[in-house]
Design a protein around this motif. Structure first.
Motif, short mmCIF file in Angstrom:
data_model
loop_
_atom_site.label_atom_id
_atom_site.label_comp_id
_atom_site.label_asym_id
_atom_site.label_seq_id
_atom_site.Cartn_x
_atom_site.Cartn_y
_atom_site.Cartn_z
N ARG A 1 0.88 -1.62 -0.18
CA ARG A 1 0.12 -0.14 0.11
C ARG A 1 0.84 0.83 0.18
N VAL A 2 0.20 2.31 -0.97
CA VAL A 2 1.52 3.32 -1.03
C VAL A 2 0.25 5.27 -0.25
N THR A 3 0.53 5.74 0.68
CA THR A 3 -0.03 6.47 1.19
C THR A 3 0.83 7.82 -0.02
N TRP A 4 -0.22 8.49 -0.23
CA TRP A 4 0.54 9.50 -1.61
C TRP A 4 0.44 10.37 -0.60
N HIS A 5 1.61 12.11 -0.70
CA HIS A 5 1.50 12.73 -0.45
C HIS A 5 1.96 13.93 -1.43
N ARG A 6 1.04 14.27 -2.54
CA ARG A 6 1.58 15.47 -3.18
C ARG A 6 2.11 16.25 -3.16
N ALA B 1 6.50 19.83 -8.64
CA ALA B 1 7.27 18.55 -7.59
C ALA B 1 8.51 18.21 -8.44
N ARG B 2 9.33 18.83 -7.40
CA ARG B 2 10.96 18.02 -8.51
C ARG B 2 10.77 16.49 -7.97
N PHE B 3 10.39 15.25 -6.95
CA PHE B 3 10.99 14.27 -6.89
C PHE B 3 10.21 13.58 -6.36
N VAL B 4 10.09 12.52 -6.19
CA VAL B 4 8.99 11.33 -4.98
C VAL B 4 10.33 10.79 -3.80
N HIS C 1 8.28 22.29 0.13
CA HIS C 1 9.26 21.98 -0.96
C HIS C 1 9.90 21.32 -2.30
N GLY C 2 8.33 20.34 -3.06
CA GLY C 2 8.09 20.40 -4.05
C GLY C 2 8.62 18.74 -4.28
N VAL C 3 8.57 18.06 -3.18
CA VAL C 3 8.88 16.91 -3.08
C VAL C 3 7.46 15.83 -2.42
N THR C 4 6.86 15.36 -3.28
CA THR C 4 6.24 14.51 -3.54
C THR C 4 6.41 13.59 -2.77
N VAL D 1 15.22 16.66 11.51
CA VAL D 1 14.87 15.26 10.45
C VAL D 1 15.02 16.39 9.49
N THR D 2 13.20 16.73 9.51
CA THR D 2 12.61 16.98 8.40
C THR D 2 13.51 18.22 7.67
N ASP D 3 13.96 19.01 8.69
CA ASP D 3 14.95 21.14 8.31
C ASP D 3 15.99 19.75 7.41
N ALA D 4 16.86 18.45 7.72
CA ALA D 4 18.11 18.20 7.06
C ALA D 4 16.96 17.55 6.24
N VAL D 5 16.65 16.41 5.52
CA VAL D 5 15.58 16.23 4.54
C VAL D 5 15.30 17.08 3.65
N VAL D 6 15.19 18.48 4.01
CA VAL D 6 14.33 19.43 2.93
C VAL D 6 15.73 19.90 2.00
N ARG D 7 16.79 20.29 3.38
CA ARG D 7 17.99 20.40 2.63
C ARG D 7 18.65 19.79 1.68
N TRP D 8 18.64 18.46 2.03
CA TRP D 8 19.65 17.46 1.25
C TRP D 8 19.16 17.01 0.03
N SER D 9 17.27 17.70 0.29
CA SER D 9 16.78 17.62 -0.69
C SER D 9 16.49 18.47 -2.50
N GLY D 10 16.41 19.99 -1.48
CA GLY D 10 17.13 20.31 -2.85
C GLY D 10 18.81 20.86 -3.09
N SER D 11 19.80 20.17 -2.73
CA SER D 11 20.84 20.19 -3.33
C SER D 11 20.85 19.44 -4.52
N LEU D 12 19.99 18.54 -3.90
CA LEU D 12 20.11 16.66 -5.80
C LEU D 12 20.25 17.51 -6.69
N GLY D 13 20.67 17.17 -7.13
CA GLY D 13 20.83 17.50 -8.88
C GLY D 13 19.00 17.32 -9.59
#
Length: 236
Positions: free
Chosen positions: A40-45, A50-53, A79-82, A224-236
């Protein structure tokens, strides 16, 4: 084959029926057939652009109701991440004990086509056992990156039983977020490698912090959330 249904329940009931994060009643739930049984997948779009899933699997001792997974589902879409919270077939079936790693990998592989369905790069993620699954399968499935929450570097009290090879073998950009007091591996125990590691001060395996700590539980989750927001924003 998969089927999607909108989750129309009130926010308070959403977490009971689908594990969706509070405050996101527009989450949708998708059932996906795999060789290990229905997952089962619960989607939060992301509402726009959106840049990534970010696909996140749960651990062997709990489900997608974990505090860090709920927080990511609530924060990352803005922050543009589904965010796709993935429940393994054993949890969907109501079983209490997780199967062998090989079966967990089979379930994750079966869900992958649904995760790539939106046509976006997929960050493979998970907490604890789910992090191991994400690392083991990242290269094979073509994951864009890996998010490892509370990576179980070794069983508690057994540092000689290291699982570092799984982490080091992911082969893609990897962020590890680890509690400072995690009995499955404290940050200082992790080997050198290409991964980035962020510590949650005083956090245990579930990122819970004691009342005497100089950081509140809310602040710990924000690390946790700040780290993931920052890191995902740095991904090309």
């Amino acid at each position: 084959m998969s089927s999607k249904t909108p989750d129309t329940s009130e926010p308070s009931g959403t977490s009971e029926t689908s594990g969706a994060a509070a405050g996101t009643p527009d989450a949708t739930v998708e059932t996906v057939g795999t060789d290990a049984g229905p997952a089962r997948v619960t989607w939060h779009r992301a509402p726009r652009g959106a840049r990534f899933v970010l696909a996140v699997g749960h651990g062997a001792g709990g489900g997608i109701e974990a505090r860090d997974l709920r927080a990511l589902a609530a924060v990352l879409p803005a922050h543009g991440v589904t965010v796709a919270l993935v429940e393994q077939p054993w949890r969907v079936a109501g079983k209490k004990v997780a199967p062998a790693p090989k079966t967990l990998d089979t379930g994750w592989r079966g869900v992958w086509p649904a995760l790539t369905g939106p046509g976006l790069p997929v960050i493979a993620g998970g907490r604890s056992a789910g992090a191991r699954v994400a690392c083991r399968t990242a290269r094979e499935l073509g994951a864009h990156a890996v998010l490892a929450l509370s990576f179980p570097l070794h069983p508690p009290g057994r540092p000689e039983k290291s699982r570092a090879d799984e982490l080091l073998g992911a082969g893609v950009p990897t962020l590890v977020v680890q509690g400072g007091n995690d009995p499955f591996g404290r940050p200082e125990e992790f080997p050198e490698g290409e991964h980035e590691l962020v510590e949650v001060p005083h956090g245990d395996h579930g990122f819970a912090v004691p009342g005497r700590a100089d950081i509140t539980q809310e602040e710990a989750v924000t690390v946790v959330t700040d780290a993931v927001v920052r890191w995902s924003g740095s991904l090309g």
